[in-house]
Design an enzyme around this catalytic site. Structure first.
Site, PDB file in Angstrom:
ATOM      1  N   HIS A  46       0.801  -1.220   0.000  1.00  0.00           N
ATOM      2  CA  HIS A  46       0.000   0.000   0.000  1.00  0.00           C
ATOM      3  C   HIS A  46       0.835   1.272   0.000  1.00  0.00           C
ATOM      4  CE1 HIS A  46      -3.660  -2.237   0.276  1.00  0.00           C
ATOM      5  NE2 HIS A  46      -3.378  -2.760   1.446  1.00  0.00           N
ATOM      6  N   ARG A  71       7.306  -5.565   3.188  1.00  0.00           N
ATOM      7  CA  ARG A  71       5.984  -6.153   2.938  1.00  0.00           C
ATOM      8  C   ARG A  71       5.793  -6.207   1.431  1.00  0.00           C
ATOM      9  NH1 ARG A  71       0.024  -4.289   5.066  1.00  0.00           N
ATOM     10  NH2 ARG A  71       0.449  -2.397   3.856  1.00  0.00           N
ATOM     11  N   GLU A 147      -5.729 -11.513   8.196  1.00  0.00           N
ATOM     12  CA  GLU A 147      -6.607 -10.351   8.034  1.00  0.00           C
ATOM     13  C   GLU A 147      -7.922 -10.676   7.330  1.00  0.00           C
ATOM     14  OE1 GLU A 147      -4.254  -7.479   5.900  1.00  0.00           O
ATOM     15  OE2 GLU A 147      -3.325  -9.006   4.640  1.00  0.00           O
ATOM     16  N   ASP A 173      -7.984  -4.482   7.390  1.00  0.00           N
ATOM     17  CA  ASP A 173      -8.612  -5.531   6.591  1.00  0.00           C
ATOM     18  C   ASP A 173      -9.357  -6.520   7.475  1.00  0.00           C
ATOM     19  OD1 ASP A 173      -8.204  -5.099   3.774  1.00  0.00           O
ATOM     20  OD2 ASP A 173      -6.070  -5.346   4.136  1.00  0.00           O
TER      21      ASP A 173
END
Length: 262
Positions: A46, A71, A147, A173
């Site tokens: 993200h 990530r 998540e 999430d």
């Protein structure tokens, strides 16, 4: 082989404090690294970071003792192997939903015979040392993000995979999956109960639990519960908060310029 200090912190029974890098910039990454975080995670999911930026940011972080993590955007063995070759000491993988997902994650992170990682640690040699191949399987950290409802249903299967080091909770999430408001520092009952459940099952399996937080106060509460890896804010959030604080202070008490000025 350069020590993975996160593993050392965990062996000592302590919690690692992790920062988050969403801005694709060498100077901001280096500035964050010099702040004293135990680890920094470069966010390819993200954040607005691509692989070319990851390489330069890993180089910037390596000017300090801060441990570099990434990530990845998705469960893609190709990008997992590339960030490890670039010098990441751990991978946080989003949307892990099943035992087979974890097996693919772990397999991409370990050299044979423990996995299927292809050999070519082009920058990892520079960062970690010439004996990297002999120690990489034990030194690299595999984080599976929990998540989704499916992940909760398969939690024990996920946690039982050999080679998984930690689970990492993405509260936003997870909140959406449970019909709640997507946010960090959750206080809604269904999400809090799910967080506590993940932590309890992780402890049962001897797996470290981590969680993303917005504030130090909430992160400290999570450590008190038993979380051993806590992320607090990000470069983008910290910059925004600092800038807003300065602007608010200036607007709150406006000062009229002295007479005679332009």
């Amino acid at each position: 082989m350069r020590e993975n200090r996160i593993k050392t912190i965990w062996k000592q029974g302590q919690a690692a404090v992790n920062g988050w890098l969403a801005i694709p910039n060498v100077f901001s990454a280096e500035t964050m690294a010099h702040a004293g975080w135990d680890s920094l995670t470069i966010d390819m999911q993200h954040g607005v970071v691509d692989y070319s930026a990851v390489l330069t940011m890993l180089t910037a972080v390596s000017t300090t003792a801060t441990i570099p993590l990434v990530r990845v955007p998705w469960l893609d063995p190709g990008i997992i192997m590339k960030v490890l070759d670039a010098g990441a000491y751990g991978v946080i993988c989003p949307m892990i939903n099943s035992r087979s997902d974890v097996e693919r994650l772990v397999g991409a992170m370990r050299y044979p015979p423990k996995g299927q990682r292809s050999f070519g640690p082009i920058r990892a040699f520079l960062y970690a040392g010439a004996d990297y191949p002999q120690h990489a399987n034990e030194a690299m950290l595999a984080f599976a993000m929990i998540e989704t409802r499916q992940a909760l249903e398969n939690l024990d299967d996920i946690l039982s995979v050999d080679g998984l080091d930690a689970v990492y909770i993405g509260p936003s999430d997870l909140s959406l999956a449970l019909g709640c408001t997507p946010k960090l520092d959750q206080d809604e009952k269904p999400v809090v109960e799910a967080i506590d459940h993940i932590l309890a099952r992780a402890k049962k399996h001897g797996i470290v639990a981590g969680i993303h937080n917005a504030t130090p106060d909430y992160a400290r509460r999570m450590i008190a519960k038993g979380f051993r890896f806590v992320t607090v804010g990000s470069d983008a959030r910290l910059m925004t908060a600092g800038a807003q604080q300065v602007v608010a202070a200036m607007r709150a008490s406006p000062v009229k310029p002295a007479a005679g000025g332009y």
